[in-house]
Design a protein around this motif. Structure first.
Motif, PDB file in Angstrom:
ATOM      1  N   ASN A  12      32.250  49.411  42.630  1.00  0.00           N
ATOM      2  CA  ASN A  12      33.267  49.660  43.770  1.00  0.00           C
ATOM      3  C   ASN A  12      34.758  48.911  43.377  1.00  0.00           C
ATOM      4  N   ILE A  13      34.919  48.611  42.269  1.00  0.00           N
ATOM      5  CA  ILE A  13      36.247  48.008  42.060  1.00  0.00           C
ATOM      6  C   ILE A  13      37.295  49.049  42.001  1.00  0.00           C
ATOM      7  N   VAL A  14      38.403  48.842  42.956  1.00  0.00           N
ATOM      8  CA  VAL A  14      39.567  49.853  42.902  1.00  0.00           C
ATOM      9  C   VAL A  14      41.023  49.051  42.347  1.00  0.00           C
ATOM     10  N   LYS A  15      40.923  47.738  41.848  1.00  0.00           N
ATOM     11  CA  LYS A  15      42.106  47.293  41.308  1.00  0.00           C
ATOM     12  C   LYS A  15      41.990  45.987  40.180  1.00  0.00           C
ATOM     13  N   LEU A  16      42.783  46.234  39.032  1.00  0.00           N
ATOM     14  CA  LEU A  16      42.631  45.200  38.317  1.00  0.00           C
ATOM     15  C   LEU A  16      43.841  44.156  38.381  1.00  0.00           C
ATOM     16  N   ASN A  17      43.493  43.007  38.513  1.00  0.00           N
ATOM     17  CA  ASN A  17      44.348  41.995  38.554  1.00  0.00           C
ATOM     18  C   ASN A  17      44.516  41.183  37.107  1.00  0.00           C
ATOM     19  N   LEU A  18      45.528  41.564  36.444  1.00  0.00           N
ATOM     20  CA  LEU A  18      45.599  40.759  34.855  1.00  0.00           C
ATOM     21  C   LEU A  18      46.843  40.513  34.597  1.00  0.00           C
ATOM     22  N   VAL A  19      46.573  39.328  33.678  1.00  0.00           N
ATOM     23  CA  VAL A  19      47.736  38.594  33.317  1.00  0.00           C
ATOM     24  C   VAL A  19      48.628  39.660  32.540  1.00  0.00           C
ATOM     25  N   TYR A  20      49.853  39.420  32.625  1.00  0.00           N
ATOM     26  CA  TYR A  20      50.920  40.454  31.877  1.00  0.00           C
ATOM     27  C   TYR A  20      50.822  40.490  30.405  1.00  0.00           C
ATOM     28  N   THR A  21      50.206  39.525  29.953  1.00  0.00           N
ATOM     29  CA  THR A  21      49.976  39.441  28.339  1.00  0.00           C
ATOM     30  C   THR A  21      48.935  40.336  27.756  1.00  0.00           C
ATOM     31  N   ASP A  22      48.171  41.043  28.860  1.00  0.00           N
ATOM     32  CA  ASP A  22      47.148  41.808  28.542  1.00  0.00           C
ATOM     33  C   ASP A  22      47.678  43.267  28.956  1.00  0.00           C
ATOM     34  N   MET A  23      48.693  43.417  29.170  1.00  0.00           N
ATOM     35  CA  MET A  23      49.458  44.671  29.132  1.00  0.00           C
ATOM     36  C   MET A  23      49.433  45.794  28.148  1.00  0.00           C
ATOM     37  N   SER A  24      48.855  46.872  28.708  1.00  0.00           N
ATOM     38  CA  SER A  24      48.542  47.935  27.742  1.00  0.00           C
ATOM     39  C   SER A  24      48.738  49.362  28.176  1.00  0.00           C
ATOM     40  N   SER A  25      49.724  50.140  27.960  1.00  0.00           N
ATOM     41  CA  SER A  25      49.848  51.403  28.690  1.00  0.00           C
ATOM     42  C   SER A  25      48.658  52.291  28.490  1.00  0.00           C
ATOM     43  N   GLU A  26      48.245  52.367  27.308  1.00  0.00           N
ATOM     44  CA  GLU A  26      46.900  53.021  27.098  1.00  0.00           C
ATOM     45  C   GLU A  26      45.897  52.669  28.171  1.00  0.00           C
ATOM     46  N   ASP A  27      45.458  51.364  28.473  1.00  0.00           N
ATOM     47  CA  ASP A  27      44.395  50.857  29.173  1.00  0.00           C
ATOM     48  C   ASP A  27      44.967  51.370  30.699  1.00  0.00           C
ATOM     49  N   ILE A  28      45.944  51.043  30.919  1.00  0.00           N
ATOM     50  CA  ILE A  28      46.444  51.158  32.495  1.00  0.00           C
ATOM     51  C   ILE A  28      46.241  52.693  32.738  1.00  0.00           C
ATOM     52  N   ARG A  29      46.859  53.628  31.707  1.00  0.00           N
ATOM     53  CA  ARG A  29      46.565  54.982  31.903  1.00  0.00           C
ATOM     54  C   ARG A  29      44.943  55.347  32.130  1.00  0.00           C
ATOM     55  N   LYS A  30      44.135  54.949  31.099  1.00  0.00           N
ATOM     56  CA  LYS A  30      42.539  55.090  31.379  1.00  0.00           C
ATOM     57  C   LYS A  30      42.125  54.640  32.641  1.00  0.00           C
ATOM     58  N   TYR A  31      42.585  53.531  33.089  1.00  0.00           N
ATOM     59  CA  TYR A  31      42.004  52.961  34.276  1.00  0.00           C
ATOM     60  C   TYR A  31      42.708  53.893  35.460  1.00  0.00           C
ATOM     61  N   ALA A  32      43.750  54.362  35.603  1.00  0.00           N
ATOM     62  CA  ALA A  32      44.610  55.013  36.466  1.00  0.00           C
ATOM     63  C   ALA A  32      43.613  56.601  36.678  1.00  0.00           C
ATOM     64  N   GLU A  33      43.120  57.080  35.591  1.00  0.00           N
ATOM     65  CA  GLU A  33      42.559  58.163  35.664  1.00  0.00           C
ATOM     66  C   GLU A  33      41.413  58.190  36.370  1.00  0.00           C
ATOM     67  N   ALA A  34      40.663  57.067  36.440  1.00  0.00           N
ATOM     68  CA  ALA A  34      39.265  56.612  37.278  1.00  0.00           C
ATOM     69  C   ALA A  34      39.642  56.166  38.642  1.00  0.00           C
ATOM     70  N   ASN A  35      41.155  56.179  39.231  1.00  0.00           N
ATOM     71  CA  ASN A  35      41.631  55.775  40.471  1.00  0.00           C
ATOM     72  C   ASN A  35      41.490  54.193  40.654  1.00  0.00           C
ATOM     73  N   ILE A  36      41.651  53.637  39.351  1.00  0.00           N
ATOM     74  CA  ILE A  36      41.661  52.006  39.686  1.00  0.00           C
ATOM     75  C   ILE A  36      43.053  51.621  39.084  1.00  0.00           C
TER      76      ILE A  36
END
Length: 524
Positions: free
Chosen positions: A432-456
């Protein structure tokens, strides 16, 4: 005839005199020598120093770029040095100034050398400049090595910066190649053998061709079609607004709210008598006046003080004295007076403030040290304060701590559960995780999009610089934790945003213009 030849030999040449004077300290014409056709640009011994000059320029440029792009983390660097040295100083700013001065110095030497070569003069670097070249080279290499060993993650920041700056670095590199075409063309013409001409022109044209084609491999999320940009990321104040008020104080969080921040981030420690309060460091010496009030306890863990003791400390005067950020603005007299009267802030008061303004809260919760009365009760005590004492609405709490998550979920089902690292989508949904709190150096548009598709959703920390915030925006981040809410609130769109068509036009015009100029220089 003899007199005319003597006049030609000793005629005044102010431009060349200045070049040779500054580069070689040879102001007199008889001290200089022209390059004979087909000969090397300098004597054998001097041939060793010209590559060193170029190397010093390259290394100092790399370090200056790297350190300049690291401005986002200057406070972390200064904090690291504070932990090791025991006193606060803006080392990051000093290094930036030194790096800029040294790069400017070595760049001027290289420009002088190029101009002398263009005028057909032999190179002779004065001994003082040779020492300076070694100093610049040594400083740059030593700093790059130290950063690689001590701050390896900073290379990730540099790689991210290329996604923003690469198109403009490309233009700068092309411009340098155009400027270099003049001395290259002159030396090629003066060469008396075809082989030497090929050796001179061949590498130059190869590098130029590489630069012409390098945009084919460039990627930037800020180069995108119109209408595909997502909404602006929400702004979460990192310890409030620490560039305009003392961190983790009531004033700091009020400033975040005044500047339109969407959420508040903080750090929670539990006092010896069980009162959760806001403090980032393990000790109180950086952000309070404990040295004056309790000089014998400056190195004691903050959690080992009672709340009554903590209330006697001032948590604001250090801010006006140390000025913890390199590029802080000046405070008004009213803000200075308010900062001087800040005290350590309780978690319950912090949560009431956030609830009254409908702001999200996220915090790091520190477990008390051994032999602390709440060593094993830290989670339950914190939940008690959140649920019973503060009255904050549960959906405003982004629960980050991963200890006893099942217990927390059962005790406070309304919390938005957040994790601090990437994980498979299936595992996140299962917990039931709804948000990721990541250090900015882990930024990846592909990962962000993948998680957003799962409402994360994804929050990135700590993002302070406009270029980095722009990159996070273009990458699809939903929120960022930042020290600069007061600055980032003013961005209406990402910096460097352009469409693929606009970039292609810029790329083609740059290549065609440079090709025309280089062709004209070689033809003339």
């Amino acid at each position: 005839v003899v007199r005319r030849r003597l006049l030609q030999r000793y005629e005044h040449q102010p431009f060349i005199s200045c070049l040779a004077g500054f580069y070689s300290c040879r102001w007199k014409r008889y001290q200089r020598q022209r390059i004979e056709p087909g000969k090397c640009c300098c004597k054998t011994r001097e041939c060793l120093f010209f590559p060193l000059l170029i190397g010093a320029f390259c290394f100092s440029l790399v370090f200056l770029y790297m350190w300049g792009e690291g401005k986002n983390d200057y406070n972390n660097f200064d904090w690291y040095n504070y932990g090791n040295l025991g006193f606060w100083f803006l080392w990051s700013l000093v290094i930036l100034i030194v790096a800029s001065v040294l790069f400017t110095y070595i760049s001027l030497l290289l420009v002088l050398a190029m101009c002398l070569l263009a005028e057909g003069q032999q190179l002779y670097l004065h001994w003082s400049h040779k020492i300076g070249t070694f100093l610049v080279l040594g400083f740059s290499i030593a700093c790059l090595f130290a950063l690689t060993v001590l701050w390896r993650d900073h290379w990730k920041t540099v790689r991210l910066s290329f996604q923003i700056t690469a198109p403009y670095l490309h233009i700068g590199a092309i411009a340098i190649m155009v400027l270099l075409s003049w001395p290259v063309a002159l030396h090629a013409i003066r060469a008396d053998k075809k082989v030497i001409q090929v050796i001179i022109i061949g590498p130059y044209l190869a590098i130029l061709l590489f630069l012409f084609l390098i945009p084919l491999g460039m990627y930037s999320p800020c180069i995108r079609e119109m209408g595909t940009l997502g909404p602006k990321p929400a702004l979460i104040g990192h310890r409030g607004a620490p560039m305009v008020a003392p961190e983790n104080t009531e004033m700091s969080f009020q400033k975040t709210i005044e500047h339109g921040g969407d959420g508040l981030e903080t750090d929670v420690t539990i006092s010896y008598d069980g009162v959760p309060f806001l403090m980032h460091d393990t000790t109180l010496k950086r952000t309070t006046n404990i040295k004056e009030v309790y000089p014998n306890d400056t190195d004691q863990n903050a959690a080992l003080f009672s709340w009554d003791t903590l209330q006697k400390l001032n948590a604001g005067t250090w801010f006006l004295k140390d000025k913890p950020f390199s590029f802080m603005g000046s405070l008004s007299e009213a803000d200075q007076n308010q900062a001087m009267n800040q005290s350590i802030y309780k978690l319950s008061d912090f949560l009431r403030l956030a609830d009254s303004h409908n702001k999200l809260v996220i915090f790091d919760l520190y477990r008390p040290p051994d032999k602390h009365p709440y060593r094993n009760l830290w989670i339950s005590r914190t939940l008690e304060v959140i649920l019973k004492e503060s009255g904050i609405r549960p959906h405003l709490v982004l629960w980050l701590n991963n200890n006893m998550r099942a217990f927390v979920r059962s005790a406070a089902p309304g919390f938005q559960h957040t994790v601090g690292s990437k994980a498979p989508v299936e595992d996140l949904l299962k917990n039931n995780i709804v948000k990721l709190n990541l250090v900015y150096t882990d930024m990846s548009s592909e990962d962000i999009r993948k998680y957003a598709e799962a409402n994360i959703t994804t929050n990135l920390y700590v993002v302070n610089e406009p270029w980095l915030f722009s990159l996070a925006w273009c990458s699809g981040a939903h929120s960022v934790t930042t020290n600069t809410v007061h600055l980032l609130k003013n961005l209406s769109q990402p910096l460097f945003l352009m469409t693929p068509q606009q970039y292609n036009i810029m790329w083609i015009l740059t290549d065609l213009t440079s090709l025309l100029l280089v062709s004209l220089i070689f033809a003339l």
